[in-house]
Enzyme design. Structure first.
Site, PDB file in Angstrom:
ATOM      1  N   GLU A 121     -11.013  -1.083  -3.440  1.00  0.00           N
ATOM      2  CA  GLU A 121     -10.325  -0.347  -2.377  1.00  0.00           C
ATOM      3  C   GLU A 121      -9.210   0.505  -2.985  1.00  0.00           C
ATOM      4  O   GLU A 121      -9.078   0.611  -4.208  1.00  0.00           O
ATOM      5  CB  GLU A 121      -9.742  -1.327  -1.355  1.00  0.00           C
ATOM      6  CG  GLU A 121      -8.731  -2.306  -1.964  1.00  0.00           C
ATOM      7  CD  GLU A 121      -8.350  -3.432  -1.015  1.00  0.00           C
ATOM      8  OE1 GLU A 121      -9.077  -3.688  -0.048  1.00  0.00           O
ATOM      9  OE2 GLU A 121      -7.306  -4.066  -1.278  1.00  0.00           O
ATOM     10  N   ASP A 176       0.819  -1.228   0.000  1.00  0.00           N
ATOM     11  CA  ASP A 176       0.000   0.000   0.000  1.00  0.00           C
ATOM     12  C   ASP A 176       0.847   1.269   0.000  1.00  0.00           C
ATOM     13  O   ASP A 176       0.577   2.200   0.779  1.00  0.00           O
ATOM     14  CB  ASP A 176      -0.933   0.038   1.218  1.00  0.00           C
ATOM     15  CG  ASP A 176      -1.626  -1.276   1.495  1.00  0.00           C
ATOM     16  OD1 ASP A 176      -1.867  -2.032   0.549  1.00  0.00           O
ATOM     17  OD2 ASP A 176      -1.936  -1.545   2.661  1.00  0.00           O
TER      18      ASP A 176
END
Length: 326
Positions: A207, A38
């Site tokens: 997401e 991420d």
């Protein structure tokens, strides 16, 4: 025979040195050791990357950061924020997003992986006077601790529009919201209809939202597929405002069976006043790609077509060339 053998050895050494010298000018992928996911890349006079520490949720209790002057040599800044500073967080600290406002750095993050409105956790904010911290809890509680429009409060991205207004994009569980941050990042300014959270979920969104502006257009990007699977990937849309509407234009990053699996949850670095765009993302190595937390951070170039659409990203093991900041 002996002389030929010596010549052969010397030739091999010289070739090896030349190869090393050439490769040293490239970042190489992954760009730094360890399991990290991420990643948010950003420039604060220096290149910075703020990733998730990829491990079991109970071990995700801190953030490391990495800085570089040239994209090829990275310095690790250990534990710039951990649960000792965020008393309400106890696991699953995810997907940091950072922005500078005045003389402070605000780090937005998710924590605790809450599954309902009855649990403590969600999206928090930490603040410091340097990108590497030390950070302290800005609010003493989560900024968002409830589900709105079906969006799990994770995967936050803070975005500054051209007019100076800051917005927060966020959301898991296949829902994405946009919210208008107030001046000190302690809460939100309601939209004209009185709501704080507007859903802007595009087709196939899962997401990892991200946005940047290029040539007056808003590029909205997100991750699709399952985060533990080979179908994890990145798609995008282009709109005339940060609110969309966002019509999916297709994937620009996905696995390459000869390089790595499960490529996604990315960010974009743009070197000002140039056409140099970089996509920073995580992927799973072929050698260990079936393990849930085996994710590594990589950088590759991102290019555009003449009409402004994004070309599919070519994943590499070599990474990118040195690009120093002035």
């Amino acid at each position: 025979m002996k002389k030929s053998f010596i010549v052969l050895i010397l030739t091999s050494v010289l070739c090896s040195c030349a190869s090393t010298k050439k490769s040293s000018k490239l970042a190489g992928n992954p760009i730094f050791p360890g399991w990290y996911a991420d990643p948010e890349g950003i420039i604060f006079n220096t290149y910075w990357i703020f990733p998730t520490y990829s491990a079991a949720y109970e071990k995700q209790v801190f953030f490391d950061a990495f800085s570089s002057k040239d994209l090829t040599h990275w310095k690790k800044h250990e534990k710039i924020l951990d649960t000792s500073a965020i008393k309400w967080a106890h696991k699953a600290m995810w997907a940091p997003s950072i922005i500078k406002k005045a003389d402070k750095y605000f780090l937005f993050f998710g924590a605790n992986d809450i599954q309902s409105d009855n649990e403590i956790g969600g999206i928090g904010v930490a603040v410091a006077y340097r990108p590497e911290g030390p950070y302290k809890d800005h609010l003493g509680k989560p900024l968002i601790d409830k589900f709105h429009n079906g969006a799990q409060p994770i995967d936050q991205f803070v975005f500054k529009d051209v007019d100076g207004q800051h917005y927060l994009f966020y959301g898991g569980w296949k829902h994405c919201n946009i919210a208008k941050l107030n001046d000190d990042f302690s809460g939100f300014i309601p939209f004209e209809d009185g709501v704080n959270f507007k859903e802007i979920t595009p087709e196939n969104y899962v997401e990892g939202p991200f946005m940047f502006i290029k040539d007056g257009k808003y590029y909205f990007m997100w991750s699709e597929g399952g985060w533990t699977g080979p179908d994890y990937s990145v798609s995008y849309a282009i709109a005339n405002s940060p609110f969309g509407p966002f019509k999916r234009m297709g994937k620009i990053l996905q696995q390459d069976s000869s390089i790595a699996n499960g490529a996604g949850h990315h960010s974009v670095i743009h070197k000002k006043d140039t056409n140099d765009y970089y996509i920073v993302y995580h992927r799973r190595p072929l050698s260990d790609g079936t393990t849930r937390d085996s994710r590594e951070t990589c950088i590759d170039r991102m290019y555009f077509n003449e009409d402004g659409t994004i070309k599919p990203v070519i994943m590499t093991t070599e990474g990118v060339a040195s690009n120093k900041l002035k």
